[in-house]
Structures are given as structure tokens and as C-alpha cells.
Design a protein around this motif. Structure first.
Motif, PDB file in Angstrom:
ATOM      1  N   THR A 199       2.490   4.902  16.386  1.00  0.00           N
ATOM      2  CA  THR A 199       2.675   4.777  14.940  1.00  0.00           C
ATOM      3  C   THR A 199       1.365   5.092  14.218  1.00  0.00           C
ATOM      4  O   THR A 199       0.330   5.335  14.838  1.00  0.00           O
ATOM      5  N   ALA A 200       1.400   5.067  12.884  1.00  0.00           N
ATOM      6  CA  ALA A 200       0.192   5.303  12.097  1.00  0.00           C
ATOM      7  C   ALA A 200      -0.760   4.117  12.217  1.00  0.00           C
ATOM      8  O   ALA A 200      -0.389   3.030  12.654  1.00  0.00           O
ATOM      9  N   LYS A 201      -1.990   4.333  11.801  1.00  0.00           N
ATOM     10  CA  LYS A 201      -3.007   3.283  11.819  1.00  0.00           C
ATOM     11  C   LYS A 201      -3.121   2.689  10.421  1.00  0.00           C
ATOM     12  O   LYS A 201      -3.296   3.404   9.437  1.00  0.00           O
ATOM     13  N   THR A 202      -3.000   1.367  10.343  1.00  0.00           N
ATOM     14  CA  THR A 202      -3.064   0.670   9.056  1.00  0.00           C
ATOM     15  C   THR A 202      -4.441   0.051   8.874  1.00  0.00           C
ATOM     16  O   THR A 202      -4.944  -0.627   9.769  1.00  0.00           O
ATOM     17  N   LEU A 203      -5.060   0.289   7.722  1.00  0.00           N
ATOM     18  CA  LEU A 203      -6.379  -0.252   7.408  1.00  0.00           C
ATOM     19  C   LEU A 203      -6.245  -1.192   6.212  1.00  0.00           C
ATOM     20  O   LEU A 203      -5.951  -0.758   5.095  1.00  0.00           O
ATOM     21  N   ALA A 204      -6.432  -2.476   6.462  1.00  0.00           N
ATOM     22  CA  ALA A 204      -6.307  -3.464   5.393  1.00  0.00           C
ATOM     23  C   ALA A 204      -7.496  -3.369   4.442  1.00  0.00           C
ATOM     24  O   ALA A 204      -8.643  -3.219   4.864  1.00  0.00           O
ATOM     25  N   GLN A 205      -7.211  -3.471   3.150  1.00  0.00           N
ATOM     26  CA  GLN A 205      -8.230  -3.412   2.115  1.00  0.00           C
ATOM     27  C   GLN A 205      -8.136  -4.667   1.238  1.00  0.00           C
ATOM     28  O   GLN A 205      -7.131  -5.378   1.262  1.00  0.00           O
ATOM     29  N   GLY A 252      -7.499  -7.174  -1.845  1.00  0.00           N
ATOM     30  CA  GLY A 252      -6.476  -7.192  -2.885  1.00  0.00           C
ATOM     31  C   GLY A 252      -5.091  -6.827  -2.403  1.00  0.00           C
ATOM     32  O   GLY A 252      -4.317  -6.201  -3.136  1.00  0.00           O
ATOM     33  N   ASP A 253      -4.761  -7.182  -1.152  1.00  0.00           N
ATOM     34  CA  ASP A 253      -3.432  -6.923  -0.608  1.00  0.00           C
ATOM     35  C   ASP A 253      -3.082  -5.435  -0.665  1.00  0.00           C
ATOM     36  O   ASP A 253      -1.951  -5.047  -0.974  1.00  0.00           O
ATOM     37  N   VAL A 254      -4.065  -4.601  -0.376  1.00  0.00           N
ATOM     38  CA  VAL A 254      -3.884  -3.155  -0.350  1.00  0.00           C
ATOM     39  C   VAL A 254      -4.048  -2.675   1.090  1.00  0.00           C
ATOM     40  O   VAL A 254      -4.905  -3.170   1.823  1.00  0.00           O
ATOM     41  N   HIS A 255      -3.205  -1.736   1.515  1.00  0.00           N
ATOM     42  CA  HIS A 255      -3.300  -1.180   2.861  1.00  0.00           C
ATOM     43  C   HIS A 255      -3.372   0.335   2.782  1.00  0.00           C
ATOM     44  O   HIS A 255      -2.597   0.966   2.061  1.00  0.00           O
ATOM     45  N   TRP A 256      -4.322   0.883   3.516  1.00  0.00           N
ATOM     46  CA  TRP A 256      -4.408   2.331   3.658  1.00  0.00           C
ATOM     47  C   TRP A 256      -3.765   2.725   4.979  1.00  0.00           C
ATOM     48  O   TRP A 256      -3.880   2.001   5.977  1.00  0.00           O
ATOM     49  N   VAL A 257      -3.141   3.889   5.000  1.00  0.00           N
ATOM     50  CA  VAL A 257      -2.459   4.354   6.203  1.00  0.00           C
ATOM     51  C   VAL A 257      -3.034   5.699   6.621  1.00  0.00           C
ATOM     52  O   VAL A 257      -3.105   6.631   5.819  1.00  0.00           O
TER      53      VAL A 257
END
Length: 627
Positions: A233-239, A241-246
């Protein structure tokens, strides 16, 4: 802060005089009284209330002995200490493999990232450190109209791994869709091989030297149900303010999932199996990296049942997801086993669920209810043809497999008399490159010896070489901060960019011949690591010649004189050598240490100093003090 019980507040508020009786009725009466007689301003009302309460407390406490007021914070602290003292001391894992009256059963699912240049169903390159979303094909993003295209070269490392696990390769295998929705899976399903995997019915044999539980004796055989190919699957990067980069670079990277049978009954054996699987994947060049780098992840299924009745079915299992180290595998299994036993002993029921584990934790935690096969709605993928694997390819890969770790470990133990632990470490470290480095060094030492390089009297030198390659080389990158980030640069042909095999072979040869001291040998190794050799000196011998570092040992007479000097004024120590029941070896080494400090350290051989000191004690000093 945890919620405080009313009983705790009752002890603290208003010096313990707070009463809960008739609270509701009092509130009703108070409300009606306030309505009939409006209160004065808030500040005055509050002051009056506090005054009346204080007077009431004073009147009550005049008739009773006063008790010292203890702050709530201190009460809570004391309570925490009390609870901590009541807790049982945690057992070491080696003594925590079995719980009397209960049987543990474990099955493991391991996801390993294959060593391939392309993704599983697109020609995009596999990428790990490149810019996010820089290696993404249309199909990786589930772009409408895009189709999966199986990259047949991804099958080769998967087949090598399956052969190393003694699996039966299936001539025909098919891909299925496993449906679930998450932002890291843009198509809404994962392509895997659920019904018809490419490999089945494998087996891995673990020996005592692999680190299995003592309760498993000399060895245990663990079955592999199947190995299937699937996409990552893709890699999720938590940021913040409850934001996630993919990052979609990882979508579609080829994986194999190795599913074992529930043949494991001890936590240490489960960890040993994962370690052995990683070693085999590395030896066959099938996997990109190990658990420490995220290339291999383990999910464990844990269940318990009472012993005594063989017909008792296995207990309800729970799954612990994404364990990322060997220790985590063992610790998480122990924690979940103990949790399930506690639930069952208290009359509860084990739920089918997925649980998580954090490093350093003592308990698993619930993540979600466990999905079943129906929830995933498995179905054959209509866009992919069956994978046909010819017997000629299977035979070619089996014949070109090379030497597997167990065979090499056996050879190291038999030929050089290495300990199983050292032999395993050599084979496991640096993806097999460190053991190749050892073979190169041993060949160079054999050339130094000339005739009879494999005679029994040469074996200690090879063992010394193994010790230095395992431990002294490790210190080069772990001790001194300015060099800690450096890599030893092992290569597949048995060399190192930072410590050439010829240099360490020379150091070990001169050390074994007692032509240099251990201290000088270690300084030479640091000089090699820092590139002073060959930058400033051509060879190890050139350094020893120019800096006059050859060992010029003391004569016999000088050793004896130094031993006598070291024993002067040590009558209390010497008395312990008279009529001893157990030989005072520690006191002997104390005297040897004094010899080394009093003499020229670069000229003293510690072994020779110990031998001379023991002889001087027996022949001169002990008889003198006895009289």
C-alpha cells in the motif's frame, strides 16, 4: 489526570467532613430557599458560605481529636507507591515461556518486500528514498481505464524464497482481489493470491542454536501453509493538526506473505522463526531489507487453551499487527497470552479482534474487530491472467540456489570450531557480506601460515579473526561519536571499503604471533579505519617499523623482578594465598595489574606476567610469608 472516586474526594474535601447523605434533598431545599429569599451578591454569598462551613467544621472538630491534613497530591502519590510495591516483578522472557495449566498456540504471517526493480503490476520503479510520488504509474493511482500488467521478473525472488522454505511450487497460480477501503489503497482493493498461491506446504527446521525456547529441546519443525504474492500500500506520513500526507511511491511494490501453520507454542520460538526467515530471505537475495529497516513485518495470531484434554479445540485467536522487531514478537506474544489467560480465568470470553503493540509496552491494545473472509469479499481478479511457472525454471533456480545459512553455519563450526553463536552472527550480519569477509581474511591468514594452515594449532587464530570481525569491527562504528555514522562498506566479494581484509589479516597474524600487543593491534585497526593506512603508511608492517611498535618483551629476569616489586607491601593480599580452600584468582590478577602499571606496558605480555607472578608466589613469596 484519572477520574477520582467519590470516596477519595470524601476523604480530602473539607478536611474529611464532607457528607453525601441527602445531597439531592438538600439541593432541592436550598433551591427553594434561594428562590424565596434572594441571596446577596455572589462574592458576599461565597464568603458567608465558606465562613459558615468553617465554623461548622470547627464546632465538630472541637469534640474529636484532630487529624493532620494530608494534601490530595501526597495521598495519590502514596497510593501509587503502594500499588507499585504490590505488583509482581516481571519475569525475564527466558523464564516466561510456559504458564502452568495452559497451552499457547501461535501462527505467524510475515510480509516481506521483494528485491525487484519494478512494481508488481506496473513498470514504475520501486523507490524508497526518492522524492514522494516520483515513481507512480497510472495503475498505481487507480486511474480509470488503467490495467494491471504483471511484471514477470518479480516472480524470481519470490520463487527463490519459496525454495529456501522447502515449499512446493504450484505450476499455476492466480490473483484475487481483497476489498477494503483506506486512503493508502486508491483502488479500494488489494491484489493478492488468496485461493491459489504460487507456493504451498513448506517447512522450516529450527535448532537450539537458533534461539528457540528451551522447552522445545534440540529443535522444532514449523510448517508453512502457503506463500502468496501481493501488492503493498501507499506510505502515510502523519502531520500536525490531524493531517496525513500520502506517498504513492510504495503502492504496488511487490510483497510475499508467508503464512505459517499454528505449530508454535513458545514465544521465544516465534521470535527465532522470524529471525530465521529474515536470514533465509537475505541469503537468497529475495528481500530488500530486514525488520530493522521496515522491509519485513510480522503479524502474529495468538490463542490459548487449557492443557490436560487433547480433544479441546484451539482457543479463539486474536491478531497482533505490524510487529517490527524480534523482541517485539516475543514480548507481544507473552503479553497477549497473559491477557487471554486472565480474561478466561475471570469467566470472560476472548473476542476475535485485531490488537496493537508498542515497543516498551506491557499490554496489547484493541485496534478493531477482526475482519473475516466475508468482510473482504475475495474474488478472482478479472484483469489478470493465471501465472504459469515451468518446471525448467524451478529446477534452474533450485540448482543455482547456493549455500543456505544452516549449511554455512555447520561448516564454520566444524572447520574452525567457532561457537554456534559466533557462526550464526557472522552469517546473519550485513546480509551475508560479513561472513564473506571472514572467508577472505581466513584465506589470507592461511597464506601467511604457509604449510599446514588447517592444523589444530592454527584454529585459535581463526577464532581470534572471527572475534575481531564480529566485535572489534563493530566498535569502530559504535563508540567514537565522530565515526559512528560511518559504514564499514562490506562488499559481496568479501572485502570492505573502510577496513581492507589484508590489513586486518596482518594485524591478527602479528597479534597471534605475539609480535604486537593487543593495545597496539586495536590502535592499528583505528588507523586503518581512518584511512591513515594506506594514505600515510603503505602497509601494517611499515607502520610498525617506522613507529617502532613491535613488541619488545621483558626478559625472564625482568618479569621476576617486576613481580617482586608488585608484591611489596601487599602482605594482606599474600596471606590469602596461604592454605587457601579456593584459589584467589582475583587477587592474583590484582597483583598482575600492579605489574603492568609499574612496568613498561608496551613491553609486558599479560599472559606471561600472570604466569611469572604465579610462579614467584609459589616459589618465593608464599613460603616467605608462611614462615
Amino acid at each position: 489526570m484519572p477520574r477520582l472516586r467519590v470516596a477519595t474526594l470524601n476523604k480530602y474535601l473539607l478536611h474529611g467532613q464532607f457528607s453525601t447523605r441527602g445531597c439531592l434533598r438538600s439541593q432541592v431545599s436550598l433551591r427553594s430557599a434561594i428562590t424565596q429569599n434572594p441571596p446577596p451578591p455572589i462574592t458576599h454569598w461565597a464568603f458567608q458560605s465558606r465562613t459558615l462551613q468553617t465554623e461548622s467544621i470547627s464546632a465538630q472538630t472541637n469534640d474529636a481529636p484532630s487529624t493532620p491534613h494530608v494534601p490530595l497530591r501526597k495521598q495519590l502519590k502514596e497510593e501509587a507507591k503502594k500499588q507499585k510495591s504490590l505488583k509482581k516483578k516481571k519475569k525475564k522472557n527466558v523464564n516466561n515461556q510456559v504458564v502452568d495449566g495452559w497451552e499457547l498456540t501461535v501462527g505467524i504471517e510475515i510480509h516481506a518486500q521483494l528485491n525487484t526493480a519494478r512494481k508488481l503490476f506496473s513498470p514504475a520503479a520501486t523507490s524508497f528514498n526518492d522524492d514522494p510520488n516520483s515513481h507512480v504509474a497510472y495503475f498505481d493511482l487507480a486511474t480509470p481505464g488503467s490495467q494491471p500488467l504483471f511484471q514477470k521478473e518479480t516472480l524470481i525472488p519470490a520463487l527463490r524464497a519459496a525454495l529456501a522454505f522447502n515449499c512446493d511450487i504450484q505450476n499455476v497460480s492466480r490473483f484475487d482481489r481483497k476489498h477494503y477501503f483506506h486512503w493508502d489503497q486508491p483502488s479500494g482493493y488489494q491484489i493478492t493470491q488468496y485461493y491459489e498461491p504460487f507456493a504451498r506446504d513448506g517447512r522450516i527446521v529450527l535448532q537450539a542454536r537458533d534461539g528457540i525456547a528451551a522447552e522445545d529441546g534440540d529443535g522444532v519443525s514449523i510448517g508453512i501453509k502457503q506463500i502468496q504474492m501481493e501488492q503493498d500500500t501507499a506510505k502515510t506520513l502523519a502531520q500536525p493538526g490531524d493531517v496525513h500526507w500520502v506517498d504513492f511511491n510504495r503502492v504496488g511494490v511487490p510483497l510475499i506473505e508467508i503464512i505459517t501453520l499454528p505449530d508454535i507454542h513458545h514465544p521465544a520460538t516465534a521470535a527465532a522463526l522470524v529471525r530465521k526467515i529474515q536470514m533465509l530471505l537475505s541469503a537468497t537475495d529475495a528481500c530488500v531489507s530486514g525488520m530493522e529497516a521496515g522491509g519485513l513485518r510480522a503479524d502474529v495470531n495468538v490463542s490459548v487453551r487449557r492443557t490436560g484434554d487433547p480433544s479441546t479445540p484451539l482457543g479463539q485467536r486474536t491478531e497482533i499487527k505490524n510487529l517490527s522487531s524480534f523482541k517485539a514478537v516475543e514480548d507481544a506474544i507473552i503479553a497477549e497470552r497473559d491477557r487471554q489467560i486472565s480474561v478466561l480465568e475471570s469467566g470472560g470470553k476472548i473476542e476475535s479482534e485485531t490488537r496493537g503493540w508498542s515497543i516498551g509496552s506491557t499490554e496489547t491494545r484493541r485496534l478493531r474487530g477482526k475482519e473475516g473472509e466475508v468482510d473482504y469479499r475475495y474474488m478472482p481478479d478479472p484483469d489478470l491472467s493465471p501465472v504459469i511457472i515451468g518446471n525448467d525454471l524451478i529446477s534452474h533456480l533450485r540448482n543455482s540456489m547456493g549455500e543456505l545459512p544452516d549449511t554455512e553455519v555447520d561448516e564454520l563450526i566444524e572447520r574452525f570450531r567457532l561457537t554456534p553463536k559466533d557462526a550464526l552472527s557472522l552469517v546473519a550480519l550485513d546480509g551475508g557480506k560479513r561472513v564473506e569477509y571472514f572467508w577472505t581474511v581466513s584465506d589470507l591468514l592461511a597464506l601467511r601460515f604457509g604449510s599446514n594452515p588447517n592444523s589444530p594449532e592454527r584454529l585459535p587464530v581463526y577464532r581470534l579473526a572471527a572475534n575481531w570481525i564480529l566485535h572489534e569491527l563493530g566498535r569502530l562504528t559504535s563508540e567514537r561519536s565522530e565515526d559512528a555514522a560511518q559504514d564499514l562498506g562490506f562488499t559481496e566479494d568479501g572485502q570492505s571499503h573502510r577496513v581492507p581484509a589484508q590489513h586486518i589479516a596482518d594485524i591478527i597474524f602479528f597479534l597471534s604471533q605475539r609480535r604486537i600487543t593487543a593495545k597496539i593491534a586495536k590502535e592499528l585497526l583505528w588507523a586503518v579505519f581512518r584511512q591513515k593506512i594506506p594514505d600515510e603508511y603503505a602497509t601494517i608492517e611499515a607502520v610498525l617499523d617506522e613507529e617502532k611498535l613491535w613488541f619488545n618483551g621483558l626478559t625472564e629476569e625482568e618479569y621476576v623482578e617486576l613481580a617482586c616489586s608488585a608484591a611489596e607491601g601487599q602482605d594482606e593480599v599474600l596471606k590469602q594465598f596461604v592454605g587457601y580452600k579456593n584459589y584467589p584468582q582475583g587477587k592474583l590478577m590484582f597483583l598482575v595489574g600492579r605489574m603492568i602499571r609499574l612496568g613498561a606496558e608496551e613491553r609486558i605480555n599479560p599472559r606471561e606476567a600472570e604466569k611469572v607472578m604465579k610462579r614467584v608466589l609459589e616459589e618465593k613469596l608464599i613460603p616467605a610469608i608462611s614462615n
